[in-house]
Design a protein around this motif. Structure first.
Motif, short mmCIF file in Angstrom:
data_model
loop_
_atom_site.label_atom_id
_atom_site.label_comp_id
_atom_site.label_asym_id
_atom_site.label_seq_id
_atom_site.Cartn_x
_atom_site.Cartn_y
_atom_site.Cartn_z
N LEU A 894 0.59 -1.24 0.10
CA LEU A 894 -0.01 -0.11 -0.08
C LEU A 894 0.49 1.30 -0.07
CD1 LEU A 894 -2.90 -1.00 2.47
CD2 LEU A 894 -2.85 -0.83 -0.10
N CYS A 895 2.17 1.33 0.66
CA CYS A 895 3.07 2.35 0.55
C CYS A 895 3.37 2.58 -1.02
CB CYS A 895 3.88 2.33 1.49
SG CYS A 895 5.19 0.77 1.46
N TRP A 896 3.42 1.80 -1.71
CA TRP A 896 3.94 1.89 -3.09
C TRP A 896 2.69 2.26 -3.82
CZ3 TRP A 896 8.87 1.55 -4.75
CH2 TRP A 896 9.76 1.14 -4.05
N LEU A 897 1.57 2.03 -3.38
CA LEU A 897 0.51 2.25 -4.17
C LEU A 897 0.15 3.85 -3.92
CD1 LEU A 897 -1.80 1.18 -5.96
CD2 LEU A 897 -3.08 0.79 -3.90
N GLY A 898 0.52 4.11 -2.52
CA GLY A 898 0.26 5.72 -2.37
C GLY A 898 1.28 6.48 -3.16
N GLN A 899 2.71 5.97 -3.27
CA GLN A 899 3.60 6.73 -4.13
C GLN A 899 3.26 6.75 -5.43
OE1 GLN A 899 5.72 8.34 -2.66
NE2 GLN A 899 7.16 7.49 -1.32
N ALA A 900 2.64 5.83 -6.24
CA ALA A 900 2.14 5.66 -7.43
C ALA A 900 1.09 6.72 -7.83
CB ALA A 900 1.72 4.42 -7.85
N LEU A 901 0.05 6.82 -6.79
CA LEU A 901 -0.98 7.75 -6.76
C LEU A 901 -0.43 9.34 -6.83
CD1 LEU A 901 -3.61 6.08 -4.56
CD2 LEU A 901 -3.72 6.25 -7.00
N PHE A 909 6.90 10.85 -14.59
CA PHE A 909 7.29 9.56 -15.42
C PHE A 909 7.40 8.00 -14.98
CE2 PHE A 909 9.12 13.30 -17.90
CZ PHE A 909 8.43 13.04 -19.24
N ASP A 910 7.49 8.38 -13.75
CA ASP A 910 7.66 6.95 -12.90
C ASP A 910 6.38 6.41 -12.49
OD1 ASP A 910 10.44 7.04 -13.07
OD2 ASP A 910 10.53 8.21 -11.11
N THR A 911 5.40 7.08 -13.02
CA THR A 911 3.90 6.33 -12.52
C THR A 911 3.80 4.95 -13.08
OG1 THR A 911 3.14 8.76 -12.61
CG2 THR A 911 1.60 7.04 -12.58
N MET A 912 3.87 4.78 -14.16
CA MET A 912 3.66 3.27 -14.92
C MET A 912 4.46 2.34 -14.02
SD MET A 912 3.63 2.24 -18.70
CE MET A 912 3.10 0.46 -19.04
N ASP A 913 5.66 2.65 -13.92
CA ASP A 913 6.73 1.64 -13.10
C ASP A 913 6.39 1.41 -11.77
OD1 ASP A 913 8.97 0.30 -13.78
OD2 ASP A 913 10.32 1.61 -12.92
N LEU A 914 5.76 2.70 -11.14
CA LEU A 914 5.55 2.22 -9.60
C LEU A 914 4.20 1.43 -9.81
CD1 LEU A 914 5.99 5.85 -8.34
CD2 LEU A 914 7.16 3.66 -7.46
N PHE A 915 3.12 1.80 -10.73
CA PHE A 915 1.83 0.75 -10.69
C PHE A 915 2.39 -0.68 -11.16
CE2 PHE A 915 -0.76 4.65 -11.15
CZ PHE A 915 -1.83 4.54 -10.14
N ARG A 916 3.21 -0.71 -11.96
CA ARG A 916 3.89 -2.32 -12.36
C ARG A 916 4.42 -2.81 -10.87
NH1 ARG A 916 8.42 -3.90 -12.60
NH2 ARG A 916 9.47 -1.98 -12.72
N HIS A 917 5.10 -2.20 -10.15
CA HIS A 917 5.99 -2.63 -9.05
C HIS A 917 4.49 -3.16 -8.00
CE1 HIS A 917 9.08 -3.48 -6.29
NE2 HIS A 917 8.39 -2.71 -5.34
N THR A 918 3.59 -2.25 -8.06
CA THR A 918 2.56 -2.90 -7.02
C THR A 918 2.01 -4.06 -7.50
OG1 THR A 918 0.88 -1.47 -8.21
CG2 THR A 918 1.99 -0.47 -6.34
N GLU A 926 -6.64 -1.05 -6.58
CA GLU A 926 -6.02 0.33 -7.15
C GLU A 926 -4.99 0.02 -8.07
OE1 GLU A 926 -7.23 3.27 -7.17
OE2 GLU A 926 -9.11 2.70 -5.79
N GLY A 927 -4.10 -0.81 -7.79
CA GLY A 927 -2.78 -1.24 -8.35
C GLY A 927 -3.12 -1.88 -9.56
N ALA A 928 -4.12 -2.62 -9.89
CA ALA A 928 -4.37 -3.49 -11.00
C ALA A 928 -4.99 -2.55 -12.23
CB ALA A 928 -5.52 -4.45 -10.74
N LYS A 929 -5.95 -1.57 -11.45
CA LYS A 929 -6.56 -0.93 -12.69
C LYS A 929 -5.53 0.37 -13.03
CE LYS A 929 -10.97 1.65 -13.20
NZ LYS A 929 -12.37 2.02 -12.84
N GLY A 930 -4.94 0.75 -12.27
CA GLY A 930 -3.93 1.91 -12.43
C GLY A 930 -2.99 1.42 -13.47
N TYR A 931 -2.30 0.25 -13.17
CA TYR A 931 -1.43 -0.44 -13.98
C TYR A 931 -2.25 -0.75 -15.44
CZ TYR A 931 2.57 -3.10 -16.06
OH TYR A 931 3.62 -3.38 -16.62
N GLY A 932 -3.19 -1.32 -15.63
CA GLY A 932 -4.04 -1.67 -16.78
C GLY A 932 -4.36 -0.12 -17.52
N HIS A 933 -4.73 0.61 -16.94
CA HIS A 933 -4.78 1.84 -17.42
C HIS A 933 -3.66 2.63 -18.36
CE1 HIS A 933 -5.88 6.39 -18.21
NE2 HIS A 933 -4.84 6.74 -17.46
N TRP A 934 -2.63 2.64 -17.69
CA TRP A 934 -1.22 3.08 -18.03
C TRP A 934 -0.94 2.12 -19.05
CZ3 TRP A 934 0.87 7.76 -17.81
CH2 TRP A 934 0.53 8.42 -17.03
N VAL A 935 -0.97 1.00 -18.95
CA VAL A 935 -0.71 0.06 -20.11
C VAL A 935 -1.23 0.18 -21.39
CG1 VAL A 935 -0.39 -2.48 -21.14
CG2 VAL A 935 0.26 -1.84 -18.90
#
Length: 1562
Positions: A894-901, A909-918, A926-935
């Motif tokens: 969840l702390c990584w997810l917060g950083q991604a948000l 520019f690191d947004t997609m990489d952070l979502f991928r890491h989650t 949140e991580g799944a939908k966020g990463y799917g959106h960025w991909v």
């Protein structure tokens, strides 16, 4: 001969003997004997000469003749003695003794010295033959003679010593007279010694005493000798030791004897006999333990003393250590050896003591051994005490009749003997006849009141006697006290007193004292030791208990005293020292590995130590030994649960419940396992699976609560189970709950999510009533929060939501008040306070900070604090909070997810990489939908394909499959999110998951159907229609497209494509025209025109299609239109058009990326132009450019058999490489490999593992629906059968033709394949089946199959040719000449397939069979011409070889002329130019053989074929055959042997048979 001549002859004989000319001497002597047969000297000389000439029998006869004539003359006796002395024969010793006796008679009056010499020799002879009496008498005569001569004392002393040496060597073989002579010799020798005292005299005295010890009847003489030697040599201990040992073994233990023992100890304090004497003295003084100590120490130094061993056994018996006594008795008997005379008394005593010890031991076989020991006692039947012991032995063995008989006899014969009455008492006691036993034991005590055993046995009789005595055990106690008083070493008496004080008087202190005393007396008494330790523990005297246990364990080894090791292990387990407990319990198990309880205790110790696997094994072992140990079953299951082996744990718990249905710990464990599995499934988003586990967990927890409703933890677990459904979608969360949990009687109720959450709250409330714990208050507060969260999500009951949130706050505040130091309570309160419905952010911040203060390493609280700051817009503080959480635990999601948000919010520019890491850390909505959106966003941007960011984020990170997986899980839990379904469909399209994409787009469209945003719905429907079209569901796709208004380019194109795929080409063209009218870019218009051209081509309007494609190329030619134009040229076989289009394609920049397509089109063009070599080269060039492309390797493998068959092995290698580079190509690659191997002539006999048949079988297993694979299997079977026939073996795979043909037909009917491909494949398979049937001799079946095929296709030339071949073969089998009409018909049939090389070769073979050699030659030349024109390497080679074989056949028939030899030479030479063909070399060698069989060149050529490595055995065998004929003709045996060895090495039996025939003929 006169006397003078006789004397002269004897003189000459003497001279000859002196000169060692014995044969000459014999002549003289024989001459004398002719004159005087009784001449003494002549016979003596003959004896001497014969002896020297090694003629002992003649010499012996001569000497005896001389003695016969002159018995009192010395010479003959001396010669005979010398002869016997030289002989090694044993039987001569008796004769020698007689000769020595005669010489003694002759020498006695003549020569005293020689008499003495002969006497010495005779004594030695007697000594060797062990005639000791004769030695003694003879030596006595020698000594007497020396005395008469007045010999000196020293000489006589030496003679007496010599006599001793003669006689003492084997005293056990001497009789009494000889022994007396020996003793007399010792006495004379001692008396005649010069130096007294002296070393020699001392040594002689020791030998004398040692000799006396061998004579038991000479005890007086022994005592005198010892005393005399002690007087002479007082410092020497030997005589004293012998004297003490003598007294000890004789049983004489007087004051004088003890004085000698004391004197021995004074001289040598470490002397064994002296120490033994101390032990005996202690035994007499009843100091038994000190006696044992001294006797043991003494026997370590003087072990060969049976009496000492007996005394040691007696001492052990006195302290009731019967096992040690038995060992001592056995040692005494072993030392005693064969008992005779005085030692017999010791044997009887030892055997009696051994029997008594055996009777006292607990061994089952001891009674039998005791009886055997008593049977060895001399005159045992006359000894009443021994008889009493025998009676006890019978009683112990269970032979009651024999024991009773002995008892009655003893009572009659010895009524005053205590043992008689005691035996009677033992018998009555064993029969539980306690009143009679009492009388008997009282009679025994009356006669022997000092026997502790009798008192003890009487006490036991009173203990078990009657009801009244059982109530009052005082009489028994009195007897036990008397027994203990009489024998303070009788541990059993103290044990029985301990039983009285423990069970009757209930005085634990006294009982413990008695038990302790009993155990001190008998360390092997486990009952006493166990009772003493247990009572000490009951009295909380742990030190005493531990001291006893330590004392026992220190004494015994690892295989004894199990009770002590076990109790000490349990003691260590109680005081939490598991390591020591494990060690002791392991030692206990070594003593008894079958003790299930001990295994259970060991499992507990391992469990306390944290060794779960070993604990599990221990509990399992316990259950194996005792299946009734429910606790061990439970602990084993619990350990598997701890180890995470939930399935095994569930099975183990179920096993317990089969035996005990209401075992609450097992029910609780089952529930916990299912709850844990449910939580694990929820973490992995397996919600339906989780619901199943939750349902089972509720069932087991409910059963446990039903049996134990007073246990708080069960209700708490029920609450946890119900609350765990909060993350699941309401549509999925539906569980069957036992009705008893809802207050009903029977059955089950189906509860929805809200009802389950409410039930969880009620369960927590029940747990709180039972146990007021802050943690349960916290759980209840969280449950209320989850209920409010659910109501908010479904949008109902806002007032109820507020009420639930208020309850949640109050519960959490209560938990905080009860336990303010628990960080979890503060954190939960903060979460509830920060929810949007409450919005008390200040309280939330305070709670999170308090949680962090309570627990410094608190990643959850830091993350929640970061979320609070992010919600309130404090991004920097949120970033710092998340950063701190990451530092505390980098794997927390969840702390990584917060950083991604935060990154998404600030546009990093690191947004997609952070979502991928989650998504890598764990699954989260949140991580799944966020990463799917960025991909999806990145994929929609077509301009970034060649950037490093795209390569890293999408390609290298495998983004598309990852995003597809997480979105699939997300949509399963959130089934109402249309945007997520749209993104999922988009990713499924990219992954070519057509069915999944259609389902996702369909779900998105259904969710948007009633929405206000019609544009979104329209897009969703277009996506859905496109996916249905890709899936092949064109009707449904058309229905979807036509259900919405289509005005835009994408929708029209999608509908047109659907029409096209459906086959509605006119409708498709019309819609494409509409799309063309709305297309904005030239590129779109070109694409539409290309699609229209394809539709026109489908309608066979080739010119219209070509016009449309030209129209595309006039404006702005796109890559697709050029490829279509080039393909059209290839289809029309228009080289100009295809070349021009290909030229334009090469100019196109984008085409450089599609290397496979470029290679495929270029190769196709080369093939159409007949440039077969260029086909392979084009593909090889492409592979050099991109060697890691499996498609290129696969293409090379496919094309090599058609365009470069000579390199078919390389084609197989290419197929292997394609398979290695891409496993998914395994199905096609294996088929290609098999085809290449068939083209290369590979078969199973060459390689059992890698061959066409094996590979095509693998291909069929991988893809049984591929008809081409079945066709190749048919070809592989045909090749294997052909190989077998060539090897003169039976074809292994016959009768499969029709089955494989049916398999090909079935697969082509099921598959969606082009009709032309199906027809070609089926025609080929039909021809192949006919060929196989023909070669196996099934001509009727082959003909029937041809006729069947010709009915459907009457103009099929290849099939017609096969029919003619079959019919021709049938005619040829009649061995008649074919008429001209048939030959003309065959020629006509071949002309219908005039381009077939095989057809002309077959016609040539037919002509050849009819002896039409010229016609056959012409046909072969025609086939060679066709093969050259077609570029067929195989065709050319086979035509040349067949032509050469034809010519060679004519040559072998000795047809004159040069044409045929020249033709054979020319054909083979041309064949060798094409390839180093072994058959061509063989044919050349055979041609040379025909020309000149004996020529050197013939041998050279045949030998080269035989020994050339790699040549097939079938060819080598023929060459070997002709070479053997050549060598036999040349008569060259050396080379023949080499050739035969070669044949044996290769198993050529035919050649060996030929060699035998040729050898026989020559």
């Amino acid at each position: 001969m006169s006397n003078k001549e006789v004397k002269a002859a004897l003189k000459s004989a003497r001279e000859a003997i002196r000169n060692k000319d014995y044969k000459e001497a014999l002549k003289y002597c024989k001459a004398v004997l002719k004159q005087e047969k009784a001449n003494y000297n002549a016979w003596v000389f003959i004896g001497l000469s014969a002896a020297e000439l090694e003629q002992p029998d003649q010499a012996k006869g001569a000497y005896k003749k001389a003695i016969e004539y002159e018995p009192n003359q010395l010479l003959a006796w001396q010669g005979l003695a010398s002869l016997y002395e030289k002989s090694n024969q044993t039987d001569c010793r008796g004769d020698l003794a007689e000769v020595y006796q005669k010489l003694l008679e002759l020498y006695k009056s003549r020569d005293k010295q020689k008499w003495c010499d002969v006497c010495n020799k005779l004594a030695e002879l007697y000594h060797q033959e062990k005639k000791y009496l004769e030695v003694a008498e003879l030596w006595q005569k020698l000594i007497e003679m020396k005395q008469e001569e007045g010999a000196k004392k020293a000489e006589l002393h030496q003679l007496w010593k010599k006599k001793i040496q003669f006689l003492k060597g084997s005293m056990q073989d001497q009789d009494n007279k000889t022994g007396q002579l020996l003793l007399s010799a010792f006495e004379h020798s001692l008396n005649s010694a010069d130096t007294v005292p002296g070393e020699d005299h001392q040594r002689l005295y020791k030998d004398f005493i040692q000799c006396l010890t061998k004579f038991p009847h000479e005890s007086t003489r022994l005592e005198k000798a010892c005393k005399d030697m002690m007087a002479l040599y007082p410092a020497v201990t030997y005589p004293l030791e012998v004297l003490c040992l003598h007294f000890l073994q004789s049983g004489t233990l007087s004051e004088e004897t003890l004085g000698y023992f004391s004197r021995l100890l004074e001289v040598d304090a470490s002397n064994g006999l002296g120490i033994i004497s101390c032990g005996i003295k202690c035994l007499q003084e009843e100091k038994y333990r000190e006696a044992i100590k001294n006797l043991t120490e003494g026997l370590q130094k003087t072990s060969q003393c049976p009496a000492a061993w007996y005394y040691l056994a007696e001492a052990y018996m006195r302290i009731h250590r019967h096992g040690d006594a038995l060992q001592s008795c056995n040692k005494a008997l072993q030392t005693l050896g064969t008992a005779e005379g005085p030692t017999l008394r010791w044997k009887n005593l030892i055997l009696q003591l051994k029997a008594e010890a055996l009777i006292k031991t607990a061994d089952a076989d001891a009674a039998e051994e005791a009886i055997k020991a008593l049977e060895q006692i001399e005159d045992a039947s006359s000894n009443p005490v021994v008889l009493a012991v025998r009676g006890q032995a019978y009683l112990k063995k269970g032979l009651m009749d024999e024991a009773s008989k002995i008892s009655q006899e003893l009572l009659l014969s010895h009524p005053d003997l205590a043992e008689s009455h005691a035996l009677e008492g033992f018998i009555h006691y064993s029969q539980k006849n306690y009143e009679q036993a009492e009388k008997s034991f009282l009679n025994a005590i009356e006669r022997n009141a000092e026997s502790a055993v009798y008192h003890e046995q009487l006490g036991l009789t009173y203990w078990f006697m009657s009801d009244e005595t059982r109530r009052d055990k005082g009489k028994a106690l009195t007897q036990f006290l008397k027994a203990a008083k009489l024998d303070s070493n009788l541990g059993s008496a103290f044990r029985y007193m301990g039983n009285y004080y423990r069970d009757v008087a209930e005085d634990k202190n006294r009982a413990r004292g008695c038990y302790k005393k009993a155990f001190e007396l008998d360390g092997a008494d486990e009952e006493s030791g166990t009772a003493a330790v247990d009572l000490s523990m009951e009295l909380d005297d742990m030190d005493t208990a531990l001291s006893v246990l330590n004392e026992v364990t220190a004494k015994v080894g690892t295989g004894a005293a199990k009770w002590a090791w076990l109790r000490r292990g349990l003691y260590y387990l109680r005081i939490d020292q598991p390591f020591k407990a494990v060690s002791d319990l392991q030692t206990a198990l070594r003593a008894d590995p079958k003790d299930a309880n001990c295994w259970e205790c060991l499992g507990e110790a391992y469990l306390s130590r944290g060794s779960y696997m070993t604990a599990l094994k221990s509990f399992r072992k316990a259950t194996e030994l005792n299946p009734e140990l429910t606790y061990s079953f439970y602990q084993a299951a619990a350990i598997e649960q701890v180890l995470g082996k939930y399935e095994s744990a569930i099975a183990a718990y179920q096993q317990i419940l089969k035996k005990t249905e209401d075992y609450v710990p097992a029910l609780k464990g089952l529930g916990e396992c299912h709850l844990t599995l449910a939580k694990s499934a929820l973490e992995n988003y397996f919600d339906r699976k989780a619901m199943g586990y939750i349902e089972q967990a509720l069932e087991f927890f409910t059963r446990a609560a039903k049996h134990r409703p007073d246990v708080s933890c069960i209700w708490k677990l029920l609450g946890d189970t119900c609350t765990s459904v909060h993350v699941i979608s309401p549509t999925t969360a539906s569980v069957q709950v036992p009705a008893s949990l809802l207050g009903q009687n029977e059955g089950k109720e189906v509860l929805k999510k809200s009802e389950l959450l409410s039930l969880g709250g009620r369960c927590y409330s029940k747990a709180l009533k039972l146990m007021h714990l802050p943690s349960i208050w916290c759980d209840l507060g969280i449950n209320y929060y989850r209920q409010a969260e659910h109501l908010t999500a479904v949008g109902t009951a806002t007032s109820e939501t507020s009420e639930l949130l208020e309850k949640s706050l109050q519960c959490l505040k209560k938990a905080v008040r009860l336990d303010s130091k628990n960080h979890l309570h503060w954190n939960a309160l903060g979460v509830v306070a920060s929810c949007s419905a409450i919005g008390n952010y200040a309280l939330a911040q305070h709670c999170f900070i308090k949680s962090i203060q309570a627990e410094k390493i608190n990643v959850v609280a830091w993350t929640n604090l970061g979320v609070l700051y992010l919600t309130t817009g404090h991004i920097e503080q949120a970033h710092e909070a998340f950063k701190t959480a990451q530092a505390l635990e980098p794997s927390y999601l969840l702390c990584w997810l917060g950083q991604a948000l935060i990154a998404e919010k600030v546009g990093s520019f690191d947004t997609m990489d952070l979502f991928r890491h989650t998504t890598e850390l764990c699954m989260h909505d949140e991580g799944a939908k966020g990463y799917g959106h960025w991909v999806c966003s990145t994929l929609q941007d077509k301009s970034n394909r060649n950037t490093e960011v795209y390569q890293y984020n999408i390609v290298e990170m495998n983004a598309i499959p990852t995003a597809q997986v997480v979105l699939t899980k997300y949509t399963e839990r959130n089934p109402d999110d249309a945007s997520a379904f749209t993104m999922l469909g988009y990713l499924d399209d990219y992954l070519h998951l057509k069915k999944q994409a259609a389902e996702a787009y369909g779900r998105a469209a259904s969710l948007l159907k009633n929405s206000e945003d019609t544009e979104e719905y329209k897009i969703a429907m277009q996506n859905y229609g496109r996916s249905l079209c890709a899936l092949g569901q064109c009707d449904k796709a058309i229905e979807v497209y036509t259900s919405i208004p289509l005005t835009e380019f994408d929708g029209l194109v999608g509908l047109a494509l659907a029409y096209f795929k459906k086959g509605l080409l006119e409708e498709s063209i019309k819609v494409y025209e509409q799309a063309l009218s709305v297309a904005e870019s030239e590129k779109d218009k070109a694409h539409v025109l290309t699609a229209m051209a394809i539709a026109e081509y489908k309608q066979n309007k080739v010119d219209a299609a070509q016009t449309l494609l030209f129209k595309c190329s006039l404006k702005e030619p796109c890559l697709e239109s050029l490829k279509a134009l080039c393909t059209l040229g290839l289809m029309k076989k228009d080289v100009t058009l295809a070349s021009a289009a290909l030229k334009e394609l090469r100019k196109h920049e984008k085409w450089d990326g599609s290397l496979y397509e470029r290679c495929l089109i270029t190769s196709a063009l080369c093939a159409m132009q007949g440039r077969n070599t260029e086909v392979q080269r084009e593909i090889c060039k492409a592979i050099h450019c991109k060697p890691d492309d499996p498609a290129l390797w696969s293409l090379l493998s496919q094309l090599v058999p058609f365009y470069a068959p000579r390199k078919a092995k390389a084609g197989a290698v290419a197929g292997n490489i394609a398979q290695v580079l891409d496993v998914n190509r395994g199905k096609e690659a294996l088929v290609d490999i098999a085809v290449n191997q068939l083209a290369a002539g590979c078969h199973m006999s060459e390689d059992k593992q890698n061959n066409p048949l094996k590979n095509i079988q693998k291909a069929i297993h991988l893809s049984p629906g591929n008809p081409a694979a079945w066709a190749v299997l048919m070809a592989a079977c045909h090749a294997e059968n052909t190989t077998a026939r060539l090897s003169c073996a039976r074809p292994p795979r016959t009768g499969l033709e029709m089955t494989l043909l049916a398999a090909v037909s079935a697969q082509t009917a099921e598959g969606d394949l082009p009709q032309s491909y199906i027809q070609t494949l089926e025609d080929w398979c039909l021809c192949q089946a006919v060929t196989s049937l023909e070669e196996t001799g099934e001509l009727s079946a082959a003909e029937a199959l041809c006729n069947k095929g010709l009915k459907s296709r009457p103009e099929h030339p290849a099939l017609l040719l096969l029919l003619r071949q079959v019919q021709c073969k049938q005619l040829l089998q009649t061995h008649r000449e074919l008429p001209d009409s048939i030959l003309q018909e065959l020629h006509k049939t071949v002309m219908t397939t005039s381009t077939s090389v095989a057809a002309w070769q077959w016609l040539a073979e037919t002509y050849q069979s009819q002896r039409m050699m010229i016609g056959a030659e012409m046909c072969y030349r025609k086939s060679l011409q066709l093969a050259s024109q077609q570029g067929s390497w195989h065709g050319k080679l086979s035509s040349l070889l067949r032509l050469a074989m034809l010519a060679l056949e004519v040559c072998m028939a000795n047809v004159s002329g040069d044409h045929w030899p020249a033709l054979a030479q020319e054909a083979t030479a041309e064949a060798l130019k094409l390839s180093p063909c072994p058959l061509a070399s063989l044919l050349q060698a055979l041609l040379q053989y025909q020309r000149n069989m004996a020529a050197r060149e013939t041998r050279r050529m045949l030998d080269r074929v035989v020994h050339q490595p790699g040549n097939p055995e079938s060819i080598v065998s023929v060459a070997r055959w002709y070479l053997l004929h050549h060598l036999h003709a040349k008569e060259d045996p050396e080379f023949i042997d080499v050739l035969i060895d070669n044949a044996k090495a290769n198993g050529d039996v035919r050649l060996l048979e030929l060699h035998e025939k040729l050898s026989a003929s020559t």
